[in-house]
Write an enzyme that holds these catalytic residues in place. Structure first.
Site, short mmCIF file in Angstrom:
data_model
loop_
_atom_site.label_atom_id
_atom_site.label_comp_id
_atom_site.label_asym_id
_atom_site.label_seq_id
_atom_site.Cartn_x
_atom_site.Cartn_y
_atom_site.Cartn_z
N GLY A 31 0.82 -1.21 0.00
CA GLY A 31 0.00 0.00 0.00
C GLY A 31 0.85 1.26 0.00
O GLY A 31 2.02 1.22 -0.38
N HIS A 37 4.50 2.11 -7.94
CA HIS A 37 3.47 1.06 -7.95
C HIS A 37 2.55 1.23 -9.16
O HIS A 37 2.18 0.26 -9.80
CB HIS A 37 2.58 1.15 -6.69
CG HIS A 37 3.31 0.96 -5.40
ND1 HIS A 37 3.43 1.95 -4.46
CD2 HIS A 37 3.95 -0.12 -4.90
CE1 HIS A 37 4.10 1.48 -3.42
NE2 HIS A 37 4.45 0.24 -3.66
N GLY A 147 9.11 -4.34 -8.90
CA GLY A 147 9.88 -3.14 -9.25
C GLY A 147 11.37 -3.34 -9.04
O GLY A 147 11.80 -3.92 -8.04
N LYS A 149 13.49 -1.29 -8.16
CA LYS A 149 14.09 -0.60 -7.01
C LYS A 149 14.51 -1.61 -5.93
O LYS A 149 15.55 -1.48 -5.32
CB LYS A 149 13.15 0.44 -6.40
CG LYS A 149 13.86 1.20 -5.27
CD LYS A 149 13.09 2.35 -4.76
CE LYS A 149 12.13 2.02 -3.69
NZ LYS A 149 12.69 1.53 -2.42
N MET A 184 11.39 6.63 -6.22
CA MET A 184 10.12 6.72 -5.49
C MET A 184 10.05 5.62 -4.44
O MET A 184 10.40 4.47 -4.71
CB MET A 184 8.95 6.54 -6.45
CG MET A 184 8.92 7.58 -7.51
SD MET A 184 7.49 8.62 -7.34
CE MET A 184 7.82 9.80 -8.65
N SER A 185 9.59 5.98 -3.26
CA SER A 185 9.47 5.02 -2.17
C SER A 185 8.44 5.53 -1.18
O SER A 185 8.33 6.74 -0.96
CB SER A 185 10.83 4.87 -1.47
OG SER A 185 10.66 4.29 -0.19
N SER A 186 7.72 4.60 -0.59
CA SER A 186 6.72 5.00 0.42
C SER A 186 7.40 5.65 1.61
O SER A 186 6.77 6.37 2.38
CB SER A 186 5.93 3.79 0.90
OG SER A 186 5.44 3.08 -0.20
#
Ligand code: PAF
Length: 282
Positions: A31, A37, A147, A149, A184-186
């Site tokens: 999430g 994502h 991904g 990453k 990009m990362s949460s």
């Protein structure tokens, strides 16, 4: 878009889909969806009839001192984003159903999980492979989207799928970056404004190392030294690991002779960021 929360319901739904021979793509996430994502969902949308997005903050992949309870949870926002991307099903399993009190079974890929991130996150990859194996068993998708990453995660999951003969194809999608290069990362949301300004140094350093490789510098030590001093001189980041490795075995490369990757984890305060860059020479 349907939101399904139990294993029984998703299996019942999937039975009707499988009879029609539809192609199913699974995008597993925890999430807090971001553009990285969304790029996986979009690729899956182009390649499948049915897209399943799983959202599960997996307690088994967090160490006791890690950010499981603080990990961002934003169900409503994620649902809106998923709907916009035409996800067919969000699968939100519960911890209680996936890991009942008497739970005892883990999937462990030998060796690979102890390297790179595994050095400071000892049981992390065992948690990842366990949950991914469970999701693959529950959903039985045709294709799994991951991904780049999380390059080490991709290598380990591929090994698990190969070794356990799981009938699923894996597609790895490129790292999606902010305009200044930060992957990009949460977890980027936890950076202070100063740390956020400093963090692009990670990708800038990886990019200059790749340029040097292309210009003929093939000694890993020299490349890693350059990255290290670049990060240390230009940011408050503390290097957790920085390695030049083979991108199958994850063994360190002393000298670059063909392909590989440089991978790193750097802590900005308590926020740990990872990034990597692949290279290939003739
Ligand atoms: O990459 C992630 O978000 C997680 O490790 C995954 C693959 C969803 C397993 O929990």
């Amino acid at each position: 878009m349907r939101v399904i929360k139990s294993i029984k319901s998703i299996r019942t739904f999937l039975k009707t889909i499988k009879i029609k021979n539809k192609r199913i793509g699974l995008v597993p996430t925890m999430g807090a969806l971001h553009k990285g994502h969304l790029s996986l969902i979009q690729k899956s949308r182009r390649e499948n009839d049915i897209i399943i997005l799983s959202i599960f903050v997996n307690p088994k992949q967090f160490g006791p001192k890690e950010d499981f309870t603080q990990y961002p949870r934003q169900e409503k926002k994620d649902e809106l984003l998923a709907k916009k991307e035409k996800v067919d099903i969000i699968f939100y399993p519960s911890v209680e159903e996936l890991y009942p009190k008497d739970y005892l079974t883990y999937v462990f890929v030998d060796e690979l999980g102890e390297k790179l991130c595994g050095q400071s996150r000892p049981n992390h990859f065992q948690g990842v492979t366990t949950i991914v194996a469970k999701l693959l068993n529950i959903i039985t998708p045709d294709t799994l989207y991951l991904g780049q990453k999380d390059a080490q995660q991709v290598i380990i999951i591929n090994k698990m799928i190969q070794n356990l003969n799981i009938p699923v194809k894996v597609k790895t999608c490129p790292i999606i970056r902010e305009p200044d290069g930060l992957a990009m990362s949460s977890r980027n949301r936890y950076l202070s404004s100063r740390q956020r300004k400093e963090a692009p140094i990670l990708f800038q350093s990886l990019k200059s190392a790749k340029k040097r490789i292309q210009k003929g510098e093939h000694r890993s030590a020299a490349l890693l030294q350059m990255i290290q001093s670049n990060i240390e001189r230009n940011s408050s980041g503390r290097i957790d690991y920085l390695e030049c490795v083979d991108n199958q075995s994850l063994n360190p490369l002393k000298k670059i002779t063909s392909s590989g990757m440089i991978a790193l984890a750097v802590k900005f305060g308590s926020t740990r960021l990872i990034d990597n860059i692949e290279f290939k020479i003739k």
